[in-house]
Design a protein around this motif. Structure first.
Motif, PDB file in Angstrom:
ATOM      1  N   THR A 250       0.798  -1.229   0.000  1.00 51.15           N
ATOM      2  CA  THR A 250       0.000   0.000   0.000  1.00 51.15           C
ATOM      3  C   THR A 250       0.829   1.277   0.000  1.00 51.15           C
ATOM      4  O   THR A 250       0.278   2.354  -0.243  1.00 51.15           O
ATOM      5  CB  THR A 250      -0.931   0.043   1.230  1.00 51.15           C
ATOM      6  OG1 THR A 250      -0.134  -0.051   2.422  1.00 51.15           O
ATOM      7  CG2 THR A 250      -1.932  -1.098   1.184  1.00 51.15           C
ATOM      8  N   ALA A 251       2.133   1.184   0.256  1.00 49.27           N
ATOM      9  CA  ALA A 251       2.914   2.419   0.413  1.00 49.27           C
ATOM     10  C   ALA A 251       4.359   2.216  -0.008  1.00 49.27           C
ATOM     11  O   ALA A 251       5.288   2.536   0.732  1.00 49.27           O
ATOM     12  CB  ALA A 251       2.827   2.915   1.857  1.00 49.27           C
ATOM     13  N   ASN A 252       4.560   1.717  -1.222  1.00 44.43           N
ATOM     14  CA  ASN A 252       5.917   1.425  -1.662  1.00 44.43           C
ATOM     15  C   ASN A 252       6.107   1.860  -3.110  1.00 44.43           C
ATOM     16  O   ASN A 252       5.384   1.393  -4.001  1.00 44.43           O
ATOM     17  CB  ASN A 252       6.210  -0.072  -1.536  1.00 44.43           C
ATOM     18  CG  ASN A 252       7.692  -0.367  -1.501  1.00 44.43           C
ATOM     19  OD1 ASN A 252       8.463   0.359  -0.876  1.00 44.43           O
ATOM     20  ND2 ASN A 252       8.099  -1.433  -2.156  1.00 44.43           N
ATOM     21  N   GLY A 253       7.043   2.764  -3.351  1.00 40.13           N
ATOM     22  CA  GLY A 253       7.282   3.188  -4.713  1.00 40.13           C
ATOM     23  C   GLY A 253       7.875   4.575  -4.810  1.00 40.13           C
ATOM     24  O   GLY A 253       8.168   5.229  -3.790  1.00 40.13           O
ATOM     25  N   THR A 254       8.029   5.038  -6.041  1.00 44.10           N
ATOM     26  CA  THR A 254       8.745   6.283  -6.332  1.00 44.10           C
ATOM     27  C   THR A 254       8.217   7.462  -5.531  1.00 44.10           C
ATOM     28  O   THR A 254       8.998   8.231  -4.951  1.00 44.10           O
ATOM     29  CB  THR A 254       8.630   6.603  -7.836  1.00 44.10           C
ATOM     30  OG1 THR A 254       9.124   5.489  -8.584  1.00 44.10           O
ATOM     31  CG2 THR A 254       9.426   7.844  -8.190  1.00 44.10           C
ATOM     32  N   GLU A 255       6.919   7.647  -5.483  1.00 44.23           N
ATOM     33  CA  GLU A 255       6.330   8.819  -4.841  1.00 44.23           C
ATOM     34  C   GLU A 255       5.568   8.459  -3.572  1.00 44.23           C
ATOM     35  O   GLU A 255       4.713   9.231  -3.114  1.00 44.23           O
ATOM     36  CB  GLU A 255       5.402   9.530  -5.838  1.00 44.23           C
ATOM     37  CG  GLU A 255       6.138  10.032  -7.089  1.00 44.23           C
ATOM     38  CD  GLU A 255       5.219  10.695  -8.095  1.00 44.23           C
ATOM     39  OE1 GLU A 255       3.984  10.600  -7.906  1.00 44.23           O
ATOM     40  OE2 GLU A 255       5.729  11.301  -9.049  1.00 44.23           O
ATOM     41  N   LEU A 256       5.879   7.292  -3.000  1.00 41.20           N
ATOM     42  CA  LEU A 256       5.170   6.824  -1.801  1.00 41.20           C
ATOM     43  C   LEU A 256       6.093   6.853  -0.582  1.00 41.20           C
ATOM     44  O   LEU A 256       7.263   7.241  -0.678  1.00 41.20           O
ATOM     45  CB  LEU A 256       4.609   5.435  -2.070  1.00 41.20           C
ATOM     46  CG  LEU A 256       3.598   5.365  -3.220  1.00 41.20           C
ATOM     47  CD1 LEU A 256       3.188   3.926  -3.510  1.00 41.20           C
ATOM     48  CD2 LEU A 256       2.372   6.223  -2.931  1.00 41.20           C
ATOM     49  N   ALA A 257       5.576   6.439   0.545  1.00 39.14           N
ATOM     50  CA  ALA A 257       6.305   6.584   1.803  1.00 39.14           C
ATOM     51  C   ALA A 257       7.576   5.750   1.875  1.00 39.14           C
ATOM     52  O   ALA A 257       8.520   6.097   2.589  1.00 39.14           O
ATOM     53  CB  ALA A 257       5.375   6.218   2.968  1.00 39.14           C
ATOM     54  N   ASN A 258       7.606   4.649   1.148  1.00 37.14           N
ATOM     55  CA  ASN A 258       8.743   3.739   1.210  1.00 37.14           C
ATOM     56  C   ASN A 258       9.277   3.456  -0.188  1.00 37.14           C
ATOM     57  O   ASN A 258       8.530   3.490  -1.171  1.00 37.14           O
ATOM     58  CB  ASN A 258       8.335   2.408   1.862  1.00 37.14           C
ATOM     59  CG  ASN A 258       7.677   2.604   3.205  1.00 37.14           C
ATOM     60  OD1 ASN A 258       8.333   2.909   4.192  1.00 37.14           O
ATOM     61  ND2 ASN A 258       6.349   2.449   3.242  1.00 37.14           N
ATOM     62  N   ARG A 259      10.571   3.144  -0.253  1.00 38.86           N
ATOM     63  CA  ARG A 259      11.194   2.659  -1.490  1.00 38.86           C
ATOM     64  C   ARG A 259      11.977   1.400  -1.144  1.00 38.86           C
ATOM     65  O   ARG A 259      13.206   1.381  -1.148  1.00 38.86           O
ATOM     66  CB  ARG A 259      12.118   3.702  -2.112  1.00 38.86           C
ATOM     67  CG  ARG A 259      11.419   4.887  -2.722  1.00 38.86           C
ATOM     68  CD  ARG A 259      12.407   5.702  -3.551  1.00 38.86           C
ATOM     69  NE  ARG A 259      11.812   6.909  -4.106  1.00 38.86           N
ATOM     70  CZ  ARG A 259      12.466   7.764  -4.905  1.00 38.86           C
ATOM     71  NH1 ARG A 259      13.736   7.511  -5.224  1.00 38.86           N
ATOM     72  NH2 ARG A 259      11.864   8.835  -5.365  1.00 38.86           N
ATOM     73  N   GLN A 260      11.273   0.343  -0.809  1.00 39.09           N
ATOM     74  CA  GLN A 260      11.892  -0.898  -0.351  1.00 39.09           C
ATOM     75  C   GLN A 260      11.868  -1.955  -1.454  1.00 39.09           C
ATOM     76  O   GLN A 260      10.904  -2.066  -2.209  1.00 39.09           O
ATOM     77  CB  GLN A 260      11.160  -1.424   0.885  1.00 39.09           C
ATOM     78  CG  GLN A 260      11.209  -0.481   2.071  1.00 39.09           C
ATOM     79  CD  GLN A 260      12.619  -0.243   2.568  1.00 39.09           C
ATOM     80  OE1 GLN A 260      13.436  -1.168   2.625  1.00 39.09           O
ATOM     81  NE2 GLN A 260      12.915   0.999   2.935  1.00 39.09           N
ATOM     82  N   ASP A 261      12.935  -2.734  -1.515  1.00 47.14           N
ATOM     83  CA  ASP A 261      13.078  -3.747  -2.554  1.00 47.14           C
ATOM     84  C   ASP A 261      12.710  -5.124  -2.008  1.00 47.14           C
ATOM     85  O   ASP A 261      12.411  -5.289  -0.835  1.00 47.14           O
ATOM     86  CB  ASP A 261      14.528  -3.753  -3.053  1.00 47.14           C
ATOM     87  CG  ASP A 261      14.644  -4.151  -4.511  1.00 47.14           C
ATOM     88  OD1 ASP A 261      13.677  -4.735  -5.050  1.00 47.14           O
ATOM     89  OD2 ASP A 261      15.691  -3.894  -5.114  1.00 47.14           O
TER      90      ASP A 261
END
Length: 567
Positions: free
Chosen positions: A163-174
């Motif tokens: 729900t919150a992972n990506g370029t413009e989101l709260a997280n940038r986790q792989d």
């Protein structure tokens, strides 16, 4: 006199001196056999056939229904798996109830502990509205742990999401994944009817120089290390780098019967990948028994990034460890639809790399649009890290006039044997390109090219004039004796209008013996695709249409379930 009864016990006929003793012996043997049968029946029949799981304990905690569900820990505990009463074993369906809210960075949230058996798979079934969700995943939401004879079924609307992972989101986790098989080949597995979404939402607002996010490189929708007899179908998968990733073979093993079909895939870097696991990995197919078909692919542009770290392919097959014996053969990529923006760092729409032999690409429709230009082509073959393949056959595909690819068909082969027949190619600066050796294009005929083209319409193999117009391509290179460079009347850029010059102008390819090729493309594709008025049987004796569709006046239906995102 001796006879054999249904238990295989020889019985002496009546009248002998030991009849009573013999009958008592026979009865004891029958009773023993009956007891064994009851024991086996109890072991198989009386284990749990349906077990219900929720995030936490519900009701009486007996797993009988969603109101009395076990907690998720029940599924992940080895002692709850087996053939005993109330255990998960072959033939059991485990039902997921409600919303499962995992903590950020959860991994292996649901893990299979054992395999099913032939004819009795273990099924994980999402009840209506069931969702596995986390802000981001650091591994698999569902892992098979290397087990086989398993079905993961999303039911009517089962979802795995971040729900919150990506370029413009709260997280940038792989490293997040939806469903994965583990790091060894699994067989007789079906992944079906799921929506897997937003594992990493990559965005790019052109020009590409602005797109500096190089994250999400190890994010997957479905990561299934394939053995044999696996299928991935009727899923909707979007927003991760690798949507459906299936490495085949492992350590001198052969995979076969890998089917990936009726999936809707979008906002990804790679759609479907079939690649070798390592040395001596082999994928085989007979009459398209291993195939990628009836899928709907769109929108790779969100994964554009600086440094060309994401070169996009809707489908990508490879065998790079060819020096150690890896290969794939007889695999079919057919009746797929690509539409939307292919991205500025595209490699190919439908591509095969390295040592692939005797594979087929047919009945595909490509309709590229948007502001980006695909860098290589609609259909591509290239050598990659391994040796080039041979006998690649490309038949009855349609690349629409609105495609703005710089190269519509890109043959880059180190070995000869490419066959190209019955194609409609239009709207590109280069129709055919090859940098392979002489003989790379073994047979090129019955192809129709839209009148308009760029300055380099045909780039042939050595001995063939580069940048040749159609007249030189035909007379000087010896290709497309029966082909035409003309105006092609196409309905909605896909199907042939009544009276089109391409109707009944193709060659009849029934003699190839490819069952799927003998029927043209469907009207709609993907998770909700259907034949509609398509899937028309091609003649066994008369001339075929050029392109993906037989008949005339058909119109492919727009895809369903695709959500457009503002960039």
């Amino acid at each position: 006199m001796y006879t054999v009864d249904s238990f295989g016990v020889r019985e002496i006929g009546r009248g002998g001196p030991d009849t009573g003793r013999q009958e008592r012996t026979v009865n004891r043997l029958r009773n023993l056999a009956f007891s064994v049968m009851i024991f086996v029946f109890a072991a198989v029949c009386c284990r749990a056939s349906d077990i219900y799981i929720a995030q936490t304990v519900a009701g009486t905690n007996n797993g009988a229904d969603c109101a009395d569900a076990h907690a998720i820990t029940f599924f992940n505990t080895l002692s709850n798996w087996g053939t005993g009463s109330a255990q998960i074993g072959p033939g059991t369906t485990v039902h997921l109830c409600g919303t499962f809210s995992a903590t950020a960075g959860a991994s292996n949230y649901l893990g299979f502990q054992h395999s099913g058996t032939n004819g009795n798979p273990i099924t994980l079934l999402f009840e209506s509205g069931a969702v596995l969700t986390a802000p981001y995943w650091s591994g698999c939401a569902v892992t098979l742990n290397g087990n086989s004879y398993i079905t993961v079924n999303g039911g009517t609307n089962g979802v795995i999401q971040a729900t919150a992972n990506g370029t413009e989101l709260a997280n940038r986790q792989d490293n997040g994944k939806g469903v994965c098989g583990g790091t060894s080949g699994v067989s007789d597995v079906s992944i079906e009817n799921l929506t897997i979404s937003n594992i990493y939402v990559h965005t790019c607002t052109e020009p590409v120089a602005n797109c500096t996010d190089e994250g999400g490189q190890n994010t997957y929708g479905i990561d299934l290390w394939g053995g044999s007899n696996d299928s991935i179908h009727n899923n909707t998968v979007h927003d991760m780098k690798w949507a459906i990733y299936v490495p085949y073979g492992s350590h001198a093993t052969t995979s076969t019967n890998l089917d990936i079909y009726n999936n809707t895939v979008y906002d990804m870097d790679h759609g479907v990948v079939l690649g070798d696991q390592g040395d001596d990995s082999v994928l085989t197919s007979s009459n398209c028994s291993s195939a990628v078909y009836n899928n709907d692919f769109s929108s790779m542009q969100p994964w554009d990034a600086t440094g060309d770290v994401n070169h996009h392919d809707a489908t990508h097959l490879w065998a790079n460890n060819t020096s150690s014996g890896s290969s794939y053969s007889g695999v079919c990529v057919y009746s797929n639809y690509f539409h939307g923006d292919a991205g500025a760092t595209d490699n190919a729409i439908f591509g095969m790399e390295s040592l692939g032999n005797g594979n087929y690409t047919f009945n595909n429709v490509v309709n590229v649009s948007g502001n980006s230009a695909c860098a290589s082509g609609a259909i591509g073959f290239w050598s990659g890290a391994g040796a080039g393949g041979s006998s690649q056959t490309v038949l009855n595909n349609t690349v629409s006039p609105t495609a703005n690819c710089s190269l519509s068909v890109n043959f880059e082969q180190n070995k000869g044997g490419v066959f190209e027949n019955n194609l409609i190619l239009s709207g590109n600066s280069t129709y055919v390109y090859t940098d392979g050796a002489a003989g790379t294009l073994a047979t090129v005929d019955y192809n129709f090219y839209q009148t308009s083209a760029g300055s380099n319409p045909f780039f042939g193999p050595p001995g063939c004039q580069s940048g040749a117009p159609f007249s030189k391509w035909k007379s000087g290179c010896g290709f497309d004796t029966h082909g035409q460079n003309t105006t092609i009347s196409i309905n909605g850029n896909f199907t042939l209008l009544p009276g089109s010059v391409a109707i009944d102008k193709g060659t009849n390819l029934t003699g190839l013996g490819i069952t799927a090729l003998d029927t043209s493309a469907p009207v709609s594709f993907g998770a909700n695709g259907s034949c509609g008025t398509g899937c028309i049987t091609r003649s066994a004796s008369a001339a075929w249409n050029v392109g993906a569709y037989e008949g005339s006046g058909l119109q492919p239906s727009p895809p369903t379930g695709v959500v457009a995102k503002a960039q």
